[in-house]
Scaffold this motif. Structure first.
Motif, PDB file in Angstrom:
ATOM      1  N   TYR A  11       0.815  -1.216   0.000  1.00 50.73           N
ATOM      2  CA  TYR A  11       0.000   0.000   0.000  1.00 50.73           C
ATOM      3  C   TYR A  11       0.852   1.270   0.000  1.00 50.73           C
ATOM      4  O   TYR A  11       0.358   2.346  -0.294  1.00 50.73           O
ATOM      5  CB  TYR A  11      -0.917   0.038   1.235  1.00 50.73           C
ATOM      6  CG  TYR A  11      -2.118  -0.870   1.137  1.00 50.73           C
ATOM      7  CD1 TYR A  11      -3.314  -0.406   0.597  1.00 50.73           C
ATOM      8  CD2 TYR A  11      -2.062  -2.182   1.584  1.00 50.73           C
ATOM      9  CE1 TYR A  11      -4.428  -1.238   0.516  1.00 50.73           C
ATOM     10  CE2 TYR A  11      -3.164  -3.022   1.510  1.00 50.73           C
ATOM     11  CZ  TYR A  11      -4.350  -2.531   0.968  1.00 50.73           C
ATOM     12  OH  TYR A  11      -5.446  -3.348   0.881  1.00 50.73           O
ATOM     13  N   LEU A  12       2.116   1.148   0.390  1.00 55.01           N
ATOM     14  CA  LEU A  12       2.933   2.346   0.586  1.00 55.01           C
ATOM     15  C   LEU A  12       3.129   3.165  -0.693  1.00 55.01           C
ATOM     16  O   LEU A  12       3.211   4.394  -0.613  1.00 55.01           O
ATOM     17  CB  LEU A  12       4.291   1.972   1.198  1.00 55.01           C
ATOM     18  CG  LEU A  12       4.240   1.319   2.588  1.00 55.01           C
ATOM     19  CD1 LEU A  12       5.635   1.210   3.178  1.00 55.01           C
ATOM     20  CD2 LEU A  12       3.328   2.093   3.544  1.00 55.01           C
ATOM     21  N   PRO A  13       3.216   2.566  -1.898  1.00 59.55           N
ATOM     22  CA  PRO A  13       3.356   3.412  -3.097  1.00 59.55           C
ATOM     23  C   PRO A  13       2.070   4.153  -3.462  1.00 59.55           C
ATOM     24  O   PRO A  13       2.085   5.025  -4.323  1.00 59.55           O
ATOM     25  CB  PRO A  13       3.724   2.401  -4.200  1.00 59.55           C
ATOM     26  CG  PRO A  13       4.146   1.160  -3.495  1.00 59.55           C
ATOM     27  CD  PRO A  13       3.390   1.139  -2.218  1.00 59.55           C
ATOM     28  N   THR A  14       0.932   3.801  -2.831  1.00 54.98           N
ATOM     29  CA  THR A  14      -0.345   4.435  -3.149  1.00 54.98           C
ATOM     30  C   THR A  14      -0.509   5.704  -2.322  1.00 54.98           C
ATOM     31  O   THR A  14       0.321   6.029  -1.476  1.00 54.98           O
ATOM     32  CB  THR A  14      -1.511   3.491  -2.843  1.00 54.98           C
ATOM     33  OG1 THR A  14      -1.652   3.370  -1.421  1.00 54.98           O
ATOM     34  CG2 THR A  14      -1.269   2.120  -3.456  1.00 54.98           C
ATOM     35  N   MET A  15      -1.630   6.414  -2.552  1.00 57.06           N
ATOM     36  CA  MET A  15      -1.929   7.616  -1.778  1.00 57.06           C
ATOM     37  C   MET A  15      -2.764   7.290  -0.538  1.00 57.06           C
ATOM     38  O   MET A  15      -3.259   8.183   0.136  1.00 57.06           O
ATOM     39  CB  MET A  15      -2.693   8.629  -2.655  1.00 57.06           C
ATOM     40  CG  MET A  15      -1.942   9.059  -3.907  1.00 57.06           C
ATOM     41  SD  MET A  15      -0.271   9.659  -3.571  1.00 57.06           S
ATOM     42  CE  MET A  15      -0.637  11.106  -2.594  1.00 57.06           C
ATOM     43  N   PHE A  16      -2.940   5.983  -0.230  1.00 60.53           N
ATOM     44  CA  PHE A  16      -3.739   5.592   0.918  1.00 60.53           C
ATOM     45  C   PHE A  16      -3.102   6.099   2.212  1.00 60.53           C
ATOM     46  O   PHE A  16      -1.892   5.990   2.412  1.00 60.53           O
ATOM     47  CB  PHE A  16      -3.874   4.070   0.997  1.00 60.53           C
ATOM     48  CG  PHE A  16      -4.973   3.503   0.139  1.00 60.53           C
ATOM     49  CD1 PHE A  16      -5.141   3.940  -1.159  1.00 60.53           C
ATOM     50  CD2 PHE A  16      -5.828   2.524   0.630  1.00 60.53           C
ATOM     51  CE1 PHE A  16      -6.148   3.414  -1.955  1.00 60.53           C
ATOM     52  CE2 PHE A  16      -6.828   1.996  -0.159  1.00 60.53           C
ATOM     53  CZ  PHE A  16      -6.992   2.441  -1.464  1.00 60.53           C
ATOM     54  N   LEU A  50      14.092  -2.274   6.455  1.00 64.42           N
ATOM     55  CA  LEU A  50      14.640  -1.781   5.188  1.00 64.42           C
ATOM     56  C   LEU A  50      15.739  -0.743   5.395  1.00 64.42           C
ATOM     57  O   LEU A  50      16.376  -0.318   4.431  1.00 64.42           O
ATOM     58  CB  LEU A  50      13.524  -1.168   4.333  1.00 64.42           C
ATOM     59  CG  LEU A  50      12.385  -2.108   3.899  1.00 64.42           C
ATOM     60  CD1 LEU A  50      11.440  -1.393   2.954  1.00 64.42           C
ATOM     61  CD2 LEU A  50      12.927  -3.369   3.244  1.00 64.42           C
ATOM     62  N   GLY A  51      15.951  -0.303   6.641  1.00 65.44           N
ATOM     63  CA  GLY A  51      17.003   0.666   6.933  1.00 65.44           C
ATOM     64  C   GLY A  51      16.693   2.049   6.411  1.00 65.44           C
ATOM     65  O   GLY A  51      17.584   2.754   5.940  1.00 65.44           O
ATOM     66  N   ARG A  54       8.479   7.226   1.483  1.00 65.43           N
ATOM     67  CA  ARG A  54       8.993   7.283   0.118  1.00 65.43           C
ATOM     68  C   ARG A  54      10.293   6.467  -0.008  1.00 65.43           C
ATOM     69  O   ARG A  54      10.497   5.734  -0.972  1.00 65.43           O
ATOM     70  CB  ARG A  54       9.229   8.737  -0.285  1.00 65.43           C
ATOM     71  CG  ARG A  54       9.607   8.897  -1.752  1.00 65.43           C
ATOM     72  CD  ARG A  54       9.677  10.368  -2.117  1.00 65.43           C
ATOM     73  NE  ARG A  54       8.404  11.011  -1.904  1.00 65.43           N
ATOM     74  CZ  ARG A  54       7.382  10.940  -2.772  1.00 65.43           C
ATOM     75  NH1 ARG A  54       7.513  10.242  -3.886  1.00 65.43           N
ATOM     76  NH2 ARG A  54       6.258  11.558  -2.523  1.00 65.43           N
ATOM     77  N   ALA A  55      11.195   6.609   0.980  1.00 65.09           N
ATOM     78  CA  ALA A  55      12.449   5.847   0.944  1.00 65.09           C
ATOM     79  C   ALA A  55      12.180   4.347   1.057  1.00 65.09           C
ATOM     80  O   ALA A  55      12.865   3.529   0.437  1.00 65.09           O
ATOM     81  CB  ALA A  55      13.382   6.312   2.059  1.00 65.09           C
ATOM     82  N   ALA A  56      11.161   3.970   1.833  1.00 67.00           N
ATOM     83  CA  ALA A  56      10.809   2.556   1.963  1.00 67.00           C
ATOM     84  C   ALA A  56      10.360   1.988   0.621  1.00 67.00           C
ATOM     85  O   ALA A  56      10.723   0.860   0.252  1.00 67.00           O
ATOM     86  CB  ALA A  56       9.707   2.376   3.010  1.00 67.00           C
TER      87      ALA A  56
END
Length: 917
Positions: free
Chosen positions: A867-872, A899-900, A905-907
């Motif tokens: 879900y992280l790449p979405t705008m949710f 993921l460090g 966005r970095a994730a």
């Protein structure tokens, strides 16, 4: 955190906030809207129903009471009677919902209604909250905080809730309700079930319902009403009355009114002629009543039905009757479904059933008079300074030429205020009309609606089509049309082709300054809007001195002209100028002041603040507070979706690239550079952005060890750049070229190109960077004393402004040089110590980044990751996965750790690099 409201910088108190931002001169509701903030007075013979009062009294803070039934059940009067009792009056705020009201205007009206209460009037947090036109999710959080600060529990009544139809508005109301503000008991009065999910509240014990069955009169209450207005009913008539009306309050009142008018008080006879219920009963009885009133009074009722509320002066404009006040008072006294409004003396409102019936009769009997009546109503409102009601009635009359004139002459600046939604709603019928009748005036009205909807392509096309049609007539278009077209062209330039902004903004300025106040009453607002955009274009053209003069003036002028958001935009670009000058403390103070102002007033989603978020991100980048810089970037990039400021969006993305570069996150830097290329593609020809973008892209190539590509990017730019310029962009390119030369192992060429640090004095952060690179070049040339001297100059320049980024970015090259510098300076400065701490942290982070996650993500974490790449937002992810918001946030933090990375966005970028997405 993505979507979070930016928090103020630590150590900044926001003092010295410009006066121009302290007042929103169009924020106060126009006088006609003040009628929304008071309940109607109670009609003669009103029966107080203590059982309903007890149900309303039973609610607590955080509860919702839904009073829902069809027309004529006395919902509003029942709640008004409860609210106006002595022990509740000071703690009950009233708001009648308006047609077409937008999110910002609704919440502004809520704040106004609450501030009328003595217990709220002096509450600073509420007083400061003034929603902007782009009121969004993050502003709801600020609103909830403001409401939670109330000193004691109050009741907020929203009457006519069924008139609120905006999906975004209903969503924001639901979010506030879900938060359970313990200082507010919400009462919703509606004809239909609200289109927001309330059943969860019922399970939680927070919902109370008063429906038609509760509102229906009992036999005893019906008898009480009859007695109060002079009717003595025998048992048979009383039974017939209840059987025919089923306790429907309007039916009972109408039956009694019909009996008075037609049957000499014989209720039994009055009830013999009809059966059924609801509107059928109402129509029958109202027909009977209207047929028996004097023809002149009947005409008065028909004519005044075109407006939701009426006063004596408006009634005279519609009917010409000198006795208009007496007629209205008689309607109240005779109980003809007419009530006084307590918000302003002398105003009245017909019962919805009566008004609907009168409008139906007017349409059937005198359809040719309807347009004339609407024009008279519109003119009365416009003469009273009530622009939006005036426009509504002109639209109802189909007089689009008059509509466009009012918009162009006076109303268009409202699109930058909380009344933007109402203006757009008033003009919305133009969207249907323009398809079959694309006259210039309809096209211009439709372009304003498109602007509010962020449909800038349609906005521009409608305005240009209108201009073409006007010019085809061979007559110069009137000023009011010219200014609408010029503003549309200017907004389109900000969105699509910023290189045209200077010319289009000057066009607005020329039209405005060439007009008299008779031609354009809003000339002051137009001139300020034009001048602000001229100043912004000067920033982009690297004419910083001229830009600052304009922006400083606009800060004051914008507030006088009633466009407070334009004043905020001026301050936002002043913050960018501070960043360019290297005055990081002032840039931070100004941008954080705007961020706090946005939170306090509900302006966090305003595109006028986008440049402030960009400036804030750059400040935190330069001071190496990268997590906070990333938060500002993410928040600003969310805002880009709502905004109309492409240049500020490009600068924000430049900051995103800068964060990735300092962190040396290769994949993230590439992804950010790709977004920057796409975003800046339409900004070619603007010196500031051309240089800044090229340098950012070249540095990403250097991070990827592609020196040739970096050199090519800068060489292409250099060919089109005048060497006579010593502005920020040119000097920035010079420094980047020196970095390329150092990467090519040509320290002498780099040292000579950079020159002395004093050359960059107009831009203090560039002094730091140039001195530092010069020190690195000198160190490679074994010019030890010069290297130490330049390093000292870099430290001295960085110390007052806290500029650490350059030291961290070049940590590997300066580590040995910095050690020698410390050895020669026994007492290291605070900045030197801070640099060493940052260098150690950067080295540790660089060595600890694995090639794949050492701790694999769980199935649930992988589900959240998708879900992280979405705008949710977190709440939306939680709803989709059927888990709590806290669970989602816990998984997110675990994903970041594994993921460090430290931002969403970095994730996403790291997950793509490792093929997890």
């Amino acid at each position: 955190m993505k979507g979070a409201v930016p928090s103020p910088r630590s150590g900044q108190d926001g003092e010295g906030e410009p006066d121009a931002l302290e007042v929103d001169t169009i924020a106060a509701a126009p006088p006609i809207l003040s009628l929304r903030f008071a309940p109607p007075s109670l009609p003669p013979g009103f029966v107080v129903r203590s059982r309903i009062d007890e149900m309303l009294d039973a609610a607590r803070g955080g509860d919702v009471t839904l009073v829902c039934a069809g027309a004529g059940y006395g919902k509003t009067l029942a709640v008004a009677a409860w609210a106006q009792s002595v022990h509740r009056l000071d703690r009950t705020a009233w708001l009648a919902a308006g047609e077409g009201v937008g999110v910002a205007a609704f919440w502004h009206d809520v704040i106004v209604a609450l501030r009328m209460l003595p217990v709220v009037a002096d509450e600073a947090r509420i007083a400061e909250f003034m929603p902007g036109p782009a009121f969004g999710d993050s502003d709801v959080a600020g609103l909830v905080d403001a409401l939670s600060s109330l000193p004691e529990t109050v009741t907020l009544v929203i009457d006519d809730f069924h008139r609120l139809t905006s999906v975004d508005l209903l969503k924001s109301i639901h979010r506030v309700i879900e938060c359970g503000v313990l200082t507010v008991h919400l009462v919703l009065v509606s004809r239909v079930e609200p289109r927001i999910p309330l059943r969860r509240l019922q399970v939680m014990g927070r919902l109370r319902e008063i429906d038609a069955a509760v509102l229906a009169f009992t036999p005893r209450e019906a008898e009480d009403l009859c007695a109060r207005i002079g009717f003595e009913l025998d048992p048979e008539s009383r039974e017939r009355l209840m059987n025919r009306t089923q306790g429907w309050p309007a039916g009972i009142r109408l039956a009694l009114l019909s009996a008075t008018v037609e049957y000499g008080g014989d209720v039994h006879a009055a009830l013999t002629g009809f059966g059924g219920g609801g509107k059928l009963v109402a129509s029958y009885l109202l027909e009977e009543v209207l047929a028996r009133v004097a023809s002149s009074d009947r005409e008065f009722l028909l004519a005044t039905s075109v407006t939701p509320v009426v006063c004596a002066d408006l009634a005279q404009a519609l009917t010409g009757r000198a006795d208009r006040r007496a007629i209205l008072e008689q309607l109240v006294a005779r109980n003809v479904l007419t009530v006084r409004l307590t918000g302003r003396a002398g105003w009245f409102r017909y019962h919805p059933l009566l008004r609907e019936f009168l409008r139906d009769r007017l349409t059937i009997e005198r359809p040719q008079e309807i347009s004339t009546l609407h024009r008279r109503t519109a003119q009365w409102y416009l003469d009273s300074g009530e622009l939006i009601p005036g426009i509504r009635h002109l639209v109802a009359a189909g007089d689009w030429l008059a509509v466009a004139k009012v918009v162009g002459k006076s109303a268009l600046p409202l699109i930058l205020t909380i009344h933007a939604g109402e203006l757009a709603a008033a003009l919305a019928p133009a969207l249907d009309v323009v398809e079959r009748d694309p006259r210039p005036e309809v096209l211009l009205a439709a372009s304003v609606v498109a602007h509010h909807s962020r449909d800038f392509v349609t906005m521009r096309q409608n305005a240009l089509d209108a201009e073409t049609a006007l010019l085809a007539s061979g007559v110069e278009p009137p000023r009011w049309a010219q200014v609408i077209v010029a503003l549309a062209r200017m907004v389109a330039a900000r969105v699509f082709t910023p290189v045209e902004l200077y010319e289009s903004a000057n066009e607005v300025l020329t039209v405005a300054t060439g007009a008299s106040r008779n031609e354009l009453p809003a000339v002051g607002a137009y001139a300020v809007i034009g001048r602000t955009n001229v100043a912004i274009s000067l920033v982009l053209r690297s004419e910083f001195g001229r830009a600052r003069v304009h922006l400083e003036d606009v800060r004051v002028e914008a507030d006088r002209a009633g466009v407070g958001l334009t004043s905020a935009a001026a301050n936002a670009y002043l913050a960018l100028l501070d960043v360019i000058a290297g005055d990081l403390p002032e840039a931070g103070r100004r941008s954080d002041m705007l961020a706090k102002l946005g939170v306090r007033r509900g302006w966090t989603q305003q595109p006028q603040l986008l440049a402030a978020y960009a400036a804030s991100a750059l400040v935190y980048l330069e001071t190496d507070e990268l997590d906070t810089a990333s938060e500002r970037v993410d928040f600003g990039l969310d805002l880009v979706r709502h905004g109309s400021d492409l240049p500020a969006a490009v600068i924000l993305q430049i900051a995103a690239v800068g964060v990735a570069l300092v962190r040396r996150e290769l994949h993230t830097a590439r992804a950010a550079a790709s977004r920057l290329r796409a975003l800046s593609a339409s900004c070619s020809g603007l010196p500031l952005l051309d240089h800044w973008v090229a340098v950012s892209l070249a540095r990403v190539e250097l991070l990827c060890d592609d020196v040739d590509s970096a050199e090519k990017v800068l060489a292409e730019l250099q060919a089109s750049t005048s060497s006579s310029s010593r502005e920020f962009g040119f000097e920035l390119v010079t420094i980047a070229r020196a970095e390329v030369l150092l990467a090519q192992h040509e320290p002498r060429a780099a040292f000579d190109l950079l020159g002395t640090p004093a050359r960059y004095a107009a831009h203090r952060t560039l002094v730091v960077e140039a001195a530092l690179l010069s020190a690195i070049a000198a160190d490679r040339l074994r010019l030890d004393s010069i290297a130490l001297e330049r390093l000292g100059q870099a430290i001295d320049a960085a110390a007052p402004i806290g500029a650490i980024r350059s030291f961290v970015a070049h940590s590997e090259e300066i580590a040995g040089l910095l050690a020698r510098y410390r050895h020669l300076n026994a007492e290291p400065s605070e900045l030197t110590r801070a640099i060493l701490v940052r260098l150690k942290a950067a080295d540790a982070a660089a060595t600890n980044v694995p090639a794949t996650p050492s701790d694999p993500l769980t199935e649930r974490e992988l589900a959240v990751l998708r879900y992280l790449p979405t705008m949710f937002k977190s709440a939306e992810i939680a709803a989709d996965l059927y888990v709590s918001v806290n669970t989602v946030k816990t998984h997110q933090q675990s994903i970041y750790r594994k993921l460090g990375v430290s931002t969403r966005r970095a994730a996403v970028d790291r997950a793509r690099e490792w093929h997890l997405l």
